[in-house]
Design a protein around this motif. Structure first.
Motif, PDB file in Angstrom:
ATOM      1  N   ALA A 183      12.004 -38.521   2.109  1.00 23.08           N
ATOM      2  CA  ALA A 183      13.418 -38.882   2.019  1.00 23.08           C
ATOM      3  C   ALA A 183      13.637 -40.127   1.151  1.00 23.08           C
ATOM      4  CB  ALA A 183      13.999 -39.110   3.408  1.00 23.08           C
ATOM      5  N   LYS A 201      14.561 -33.044   5.280  1.00 20.74           N
ATOM      6  CA  LYS A 201      14.289 -34.474   5.267  1.00 20.74           C
ATOM      7  C   LYS A 201      14.172 -35.069   6.670  1.00 20.74           C
ATOM      8  CE  LYS A 201      16.675 -35.257   0.845  1.00 20.74           C
ATOM      9  NZ  LYS A 201      17.795 -35.974   0.172  1.00 20.74           N
ATOM     10  N   PHE A 210      21.814 -40.827   2.917  1.00 24.51           N
ATOM     11  CA  PHE A 210      21.089 -39.935   3.823  1.00 24.51           C
ATOM     12  C   PHE A 210      21.918 -39.637   5.066  1.00 24.51           C
ATOM     13  CE2 PHE A 210      18.284 -39.539   7.541  1.00 24.51           C
ATOM     14  CZ  PHE A 210      17.539 -38.421   7.182  1.00 24.51           C
TER      15      PHE A 210
END
Length: 563
Positions: free
Chosen positions: A493, A464, A504
């Motif tokens: 992402a 990502k 994240f």
């Protein structure tokens, strides 16, 4: 413009040894032979076991025959991977007696990190803490040179060897009869004695080739300019990791050369350290700035008698004048001194002792004997006196070079034998030096070096992450830098919501933590950005990231002030 070369204020040693390191420590012609062999050399700070100077020598010579029985030869490499212990000490000295190069490894290494060191160093035998066997097994798939069980030795006593590790021998189980040690003479004193791994500004850590002559010269210089310890009076606290050059040379070896015992503790733990100071009447300690913070804020110190301590030396990272002054107010009977160095210089180039430090908070000390120094500007000319410049040093303690990396060696060395430290210093008329900036991009987390490029290389492997830049951000409460990653996420992402962005950041930090040693974790946080600032040649502009980090810090301070 001519070179402006600074010489040390301290007197030079009468004669620098022309012998191998083991002969310097134990040889018949060594000045260290004046110390009684019944004197304690190392004391286990947890269980009180004592290793005398004579017992250490006997252990060394028995390990010589044990290593030879395993086929380990002169100038082979042995990796030592474990916490500080008497077994670690006996192994290090014994390898030196056998003429074997010692490559100490950080206990906190992840599998790929220890695999890199084993592969790069060419180590053919490993001594490791039993608790590290699972990590070693995980690293085996990346290790190019297979290790038979007989060349995997446990750093523990036979009584403490786990039953499930019966296939491996403990240190004492490979000892044989006393044997003649290896001797290094003439040009052989420039053979490599130690391979410590230093995180340069790019790529994976590099093996620093520290020779026998580097170490004997360094210790001679230290014994002139460093804190004057006396046999029969002093006892030293040995908590810093011996796998780090600071811990190896100044903590582990230097007290032995002046007949002073070292109290060995596996790592810094507040209560065990305070207990050891009280029990063993420790007079001198070697620490790093984060330990100062812990002691300043401790609610436990008043429960222990610390009156025996005269001095603490702080190294591996800068200590601010404010922190030094706070420590002096809390512990007025303890004098705080500083030192400066790097792995490539074995390591110390500057020191100050307790008698000199008054009024010098924030200064790193004076140049050690055997070294010369220059302060060089960005234009490559020597700075005018009193002006700042990158510190260049030369002397017999400067490394032979980086193992298997002549390009990196060439980049860090200048004609005339000058090693370019990457730190910007000033000096005054009395020969004192202060660090004011850093050219290098290294992050210093609690004395450990963290290469931003290494973390960036790992983070770019995450599916990502599109781009990344890593810097260190200063955290005053811990007196250290914390690694922080600025990350450009890939479109996949999908970070449209605040919750997704938070998840994240947590995912990235956790993912990296599983792949690196603890000191390399992203304790400074993960920041999501649209672009990473770069030069036309593609080089990450870390100075721009540092400006951004400072702006973020200022904004946070202002927000708190309004609350």
């Amino acid at each position: 413009m001519p070179e402006v070369i600074y010489d040390p204020n301290y007197p030079a040693p009468d004669v620098l040894p022309e012998s191998g390191f083991y002969d310097y420590l134990f040889g018949d012609e060594s000045p260290l032979g004046k110390f009684d062999k019944s004197l304690p050399a190392y004391i286990d700070g947890l269980d009180g076991r004592v290793l005398t100077r004579g017992g250490l020598e006997n252990s060394c010579l028995r390990l010589v025959s044990g290593l030879r029985a395993l086929g380990v030869q002169r100038n082979d490499v042995a990796c030592l991977w474990g916490l500080n212990s008497l077994e670690w000490a006996r192994t290090a000295y014994g390898c030196l007696a056998a003429g074997v190069t010692v490559s100490p490894a950080n206990y906190a290494y992840a599998a790929h990190e220890i695999a890199h060191q084993l592969n790069d160093s060419g180590a053919g035998i490993i001594f490791l803490d039993p608790t590290l066997i699972p990590m070693f097994d995980a690293a085996r798939k990346e290790i190019k040179r297979p290790f038979s069980n007989e060349r995997v030795i446990l750093l523990c006593t036979p009584e403490r060897k786990p039953k499930e590790l019966a296939q491996y021998k403990a240190f004492e189980e490979i000892l044989g009869a006393r044997a003649e040690p290896e001797h290094f003479t003439g040009s052989q004193i420039r053979d490599t004695a130690f391979l410590c791994y230093s995180s340069g500004t790019t790529g994976l850590p590099k093996g620093v080739m520290t020779t026998h002559n580097n170490m004997t010269s360094q210790l001679q210089a230290l014994n002139i300019g460093y804190e004057q310890l006396e046999s029969g009076r002093d006892t030293v606290l040995g908590i810093l990791p011996y796998s780090h050059i600071y811990g190896l040379t100044i903590v582990f070896f230097q007290p032995f050369t002046v007949g002073v015992p070292l109290v060995v503790l596996p790592r810094f733990e507040e209560i065990s350290v305070l207990s050891a100071i009280q029990k063993f009447k420790i007079t001198h300690g070697l620490i790093v700035p984060p330990i100062i913070i812990i002691l300043l804020n401790s609610s436990n110190v008043d429960n222990y008698d610390l009156s025996s301590v005269r001095t603490f030396m702080v190294g591996a990272a800068p200590t601010s004048p404010e922190l030094s002054e706070s420590f002096s107010r809390r512990f007025p009977h303890i004098t705080l001194t500083q030192g400066y160095g790097m792995t490539e210089c074995s390591p110390t180039t500057h020191v100050c002792n307790g008698a000199e430090v008054a009024g010098r908070a924030g200064w790193i000390g004076r140049l050690l004997p055997t070294f010369q120094a220059r302060l060089v500007t960005e234009d490559g000319v020597d700075a005018a006196h009193g002006e700042r410049g990158e510190l260049w040093v030369r002397g017999p303690s400067v490394m032979k070079g980086y193992l298997n990396n002549p390009e990196a060696t060439e980049k860090t060395m200048a004609p005339g034998g000058w090693y370019k430290t990457g730190d910007v210093l000033i000096t005054d008329d009395q020969g004192w030096y202060k660090v004011v900036d850093r050219v290098k991009e290294l992050i210093k987390y609690k004395g450990f070096q963290v290469a931003p490029a290494e973390l960036e290389g790992l983070l770019l492997q995450h599916d990502k992450v599109a781009d990344v830049g890593v810097i260190g951000v200063w955290e005053e409460s811990q007196a250290t830098e914390l690694p922080r990653a600025y990350i450009v996420p890939k479109p996949s992402a999908d970070l449209k919501s605040g919750a997704a962005r938070e998840a994240f950041r947590a995912e990235i930090a956790s993912w990296l933590a599983d792949r690196v040693a603890q000191h390399k974790r992203l304790r400074g946080g993960v920041v999501i950005v649209e672009t990473i600032p770069k030069s036309p040649s593609g080089k990450i502009l870390r100075k721009d990231l540092r400006v951004r980090a400072q702006a973020e810090r200022d904004a946070e301070v202002q927000l708190r002030a309004k609350m």
